[in-house]
Design a protein around this motif. Structure first.
Motif, mmCIF file in Angstrom:
data_model
loop_
_atom_site.group_PDB
_atom_site.id
_atom_site.type_symbol
_atom_site.label_atom_id
_atom_site.label_comp_id
_atom_site.label_asym_id
_atom_site.label_seq_id
_atom_site.Cartn_x
_atom_site.Cartn_y
_atom_site.Cartn_z
ATOM 1 N N PHE A 351 6.316 78.443 77.640
ATOM 2 C CA PHE A 351 7.651 79.004 77.434
ATOM 3 C C PHE A 351 7.779 80.381 78.083
ATOM 4 N N ILE A 352 6.727 81.181 77.997
ATOM 5 C CA ILE A 352 6.760 82.494 78.659
ATOM 6 C C ILE A 352 6.914 82.330 80.167
ATOM 7 N N SER A 353 6.245 81.339 80.732
ATOM 8 C CA SER A 353 6.304 81.132 82.177
ATOM 9 C C SER A 353 7.697 80.731 82.642
ATOM 10 N N ARG A 354 8.492 80.143 81.753
ATOM 11 C CA ARG A 354 9.840 79.713 82.133
ATOM 12 C C ARG A 354 10.805 80.882 82.304
ATOM 13 N N ARG A 355 10.440 82.053 81.824
ATOM 14 C CA ARG A 355 11.333 83.209 81.976
ATOM 15 C C ARG A 355 11.459 83.623 83.439
ATOM 16 N N GLN A 356 10.405 83.430 84.188
ATOM 17 C CA GLN A 356 10.427 83.748 85.612
ATOM 18 C C GLN A 356 9.729 82.608 86.338
ATOM 19 N N VAL A 357 10.501 81.662 86.819
ATOM 20 C CA VAL A 357 9.943 80.452 87.408
ATOM 21 C C VAL A 357 9.482 80.732 88.835
ATOM 22 N N VAL A 358 8.269 80.306 89.136
ATOM 23 C CA VAL A 358 7.763 80.324 90.508
ATOM 24 C C VAL A 358 7.427 78.882 90.865
ATOM 25 N N ASP A 359 8.064 78.372 91.923
ATOM 26 C CA ASP A 359 7.812 76.988 92.319
ATOM 27 C C ASP A 359 7.832 76.881 93.838
ATOM 28 N N HIS A 360 7.939 75.650 94.343
ATOM 29 C CA HIS A 360 7.849 75.447 95.783
ATOM 30 C C HIS A 360 9.014 76.070 96.538
ATOM 31 N N THR A 361 10.112 76.376 95.840
ATOM 32 C CA THR A 361 11.273 76.942 96.524
ATOM 33 C C THR A 361 11.152 78.441 96.782
ATOM 34 N N ASN A 362 10.316 79.139 96.018
ATOM 35 C CA ASN A 362 10.202 80.590 96.198
ATOM 36 C C ASN A 362 8.766 81.076 96.280
ATOM 37 N N VAL A 363 7.827 80.162 96.537
ATOM 38 C CA VAL A 363 6.417 80.541 96.517
ATOM 39 C C VAL A 363 6.067 81.542 97.612
ATOM 40 N N ASN A 364 6.806 81.540 98.729
ATOM 41 C CA ASN A 364 6.520 82.472 99.811
ATOM 42 C C ASN A 364 7.353 83.745 99.746
ATOM 43 N N ASP A 365 8.183 83.878 98.697
ATOM 44 C CA ASP A 365 8.946 85.109 98.532
ATOM 45 C C ASP A 365 8.021 86.229 98.081
ATOM 46 N N THR A 366 8.285 87.430 98.549
ATOM 47 C CA THR A 366 7.475 88.573 98.130
ATOM 48 C C THR A 366 8.268 89.582 97.317
ATOM 49 N N ASP A 367 9.564 89.293 97.094
ATOM 50 C CA ASP A 367 10.377 90.257 96.357
ATOM 51 C C ASP A 367 10.575 89.871 94.901
ATOM 52 N N THR A 368 10.010 88.704 94.494
ATOM 53 C CA THR A 368 10.113 88.262 93.108
ATOM 54 C C THR A 368 8.734 88.262 92.492
ATOM 55 N N PRO A 369 8.515 88.961 91.379
ATOM 56 C CA PRO A 369 7.184 88.999 90.813
ATOM 57 C C PRO A 369 6.683 87.623 90.442
ATOM 58 N N ALA A 370 5.393 87.407 90.654
ATOM 59 C CA ALA A 370 4.808 86.097 90.378
ATOM 60 C C ALA A 370 4.351 85.974 88.952
ATOM 61 N N GLU A 371 4.474 87.063 88.187
ATOM 62 C CA GLU A 371 3.977 86.989 86.823
ATOM 63 C C GLU A 371 5.015 87.454 85.835
ATOM 64 N N GLU A 372 4.761 87.157 84.583
ATOM 65 C CA GLU A 372 5.657 87.556 83.513
ATOM 66 C C GLU A 372 5.292 88.959 83.045
ATOM 67 N N PRO A 373 6.148 89.551 82.196
ATOM 68 C CA PRO A 373 5.775 90.829 81.612
ATOM 69 C C PRO A 373 4.372 90.754 81.034
ATOM 70 N N ALA A 374 3.561 91.726 81.398
ATOM 71 C CA ALA A 374 2.130 91.592 81.133
ATOM 72 C C ALA A 374 1.753 91.841 79.692
ATOM 73 N N GLY A 375 2.648 92.440 78.897
ATOM 74 C CA GLY A 375 2.252 92.841 77.556
ATOM 75 C C GLY A 375 1.732 91.711 76.711
ATOM 76 N N VAL A 376 2.413 90.546 76.743
ATOM 77 C CA VAL A 376 2.006 89.411 75.918
ATOM 78 C C VAL A 376 0.624 88.947 76.316
#
Length: 410
Positions: A351-376
């Protein structure tokens, strides 16, 4: 031969879940550079990798033998111990996937098995010589050897192609990347799928279904191959982004050199029965290839965070497994409690991963973070591992973010 009990069936299913996570966690090893250089479309790349992982699972059982009869003393192992080991490995795989960190599924499994064994029967249950010679030494040597080979190979390719048409050369190396990526996928199947075969075989021995020293039955080989292939097909897009864009900027020549070098190291280790980390090998090869081009760079700050994760993998998975083993010792309710904890943790991470989805459509983007907020994530890691000298939140949070290429120039 005794029948497979309910507990043993739970262990086997959990082992296949680990195999599945291993597949999508380590897809980046084979396909990150191929995808980042545009040699293949993302979905096509992971589909090819999945098929070749399945094929590779049938080529050897040497690594499976190391896991099932070499790493720990079979006489002191119970299905509960193996279940606890798998819990530690699965949770570490999912946590590092969530934040886009390339860490070793192999070492997560090794750490889980060692931690659960020590909690169950003490340090005497672990074969220290095997751990050193077939796990720790390859862990250090593999990235160094693969990195050096990739750096030399990349420099050679540029030297040989300096008088040729650069566009035609790049096109040729993209084709070479496809072949070398296939080789890495095949090599991954020969090494990583066997680890699950070995752990299931160990569980069958512990449950008195197989005799000690037995080879994995065919149904174990098939199920492990299918599980890792399915996981690979889903694609570990978060880690693919880090491997393809976060460590260095690769051209097709470098991608070809990195993948060929990594595949050679992995296949050689499979032949020798070394429980090698394909992540370590491929990451080392990517960094070596990055330095193999004149003006090439490696983002050492990102690499350093990855190294920290590598160092935490064995103890973190081991501590979670040891805690799980302590609970499972309490009886059936303990096993049930650990199972519920594992399922709940997996669902929460998804569920946490769904907040910021990384998939085949944006895997080569560098302007979208690949991870969720790190606190959890860092809170969960900190609960089971002592923090390193630096700030672990900063370490984990920034792991997958590409930084300015200012740190190393050759």
């Amino acid at each position: 031969m005794e029948h497979i009990t309910l507990l043993l069936a739970i262990v086997i299913v959990t082992a296949l879940v680990f195999d599945f996570t291993n597949g999508f966690h380590d897809t980046a090893n084979a396909m990150a550079t191929t995808i980042s250089t545009g040699a293949m479309k993302p979905k096509t790349a992971v589909a090819m990798s999945a098929v070749l992982n399945l094929v590779g699972a049938f080529l050897s059982v040497e690594v499976a033998k190391t896991i099932s009869s070499g790493l720990v003393d079979e006489s002191g192992i119970t299905p509960e111990v193996i279940f606890a080991a798998l819990v530690g490995a699965i949770l570490w795989n999912l946590l590092t996937w969530l934040v886009g960190l390339p860490s070793s599924s192999s070492h997560a499994l090794m750490g889980g098995l060692i931690g659960a064994t020590v909690a169950s029967v003490g340090f005497g249950g672990v074969n220290g010589g095997v751990v050193v010679t077939k796990v720790l030494i390859p862990a250090v040597a593999a990235p160094l050897v693969a990195g050096l080979a990739a750096m030399l190979a990349a420099r050679l390719t540029y030297k040989l192609g300096r008088k040729t048409d650069q566009k035609a050369t790049a096109k040729g190396y993209r084709a070479g990347q496809i072949a070398s990526a296939g080789l890495v996928s095949l090599a991954h199947g020969t090494n990583d799928a066997q680890k699950t075969m070995g752990i299931i075989t160990l569980a069958l021995v512990a449950g008195n279904v197989l005799a000690p020293g037995s080879n994995p039955p065919m149904w174990v080989i098939v199920s492990a191959g299918v599980a890792i292939a399915l996981g690979t097909y889903l694609g570990g897009w978060r880690i693919i982004r880090t491997m393809g864009k976060g460590l260095t900027d690769l051209q097709p020549q470098q991608g070809f050199a990195a993948q060929t070098s990594a595949a050679s190291v992995i296949l050689a280790s499979s032949n020798l029965g070394f429980s090698l980390s394909t992540t370590h090998s491929c990451s080392g090869a990517v960094m070596g290839a990055g330095l193999g081009r004149k003006g090439g760079v490696v983002r050492w700050s990102t690499a350093t965070r990855m190294f920290v994760a590598w160092g935490l993998t064995l103890p973190a998975a081991g501590l979670v497994a040891a805690g799980s083993e302590f609970v499972t010792k309490q009886g059936d309710w303990g096993v049930a409690a650990v199972a519920v904890f594992l399922v709940a943790s997996c669902v929460a991470i998804w569920f946490i991963s769904r907040r910021q989805v990384v998939d085949h459509t944006n895997v080569n983007d560098t302007d979208t973070p690949a991870e969720e907020p790190a606190g959890v994530v860092t809170t969960a890691i900190a609960a089971v591992t002592p923090p390193p000298a630096g700030d672990i939140k900063t370490t984990i949070h920034a792991a997958a973010e590409p930084e300015p290429a200012r740190t190393a120039t050759v």
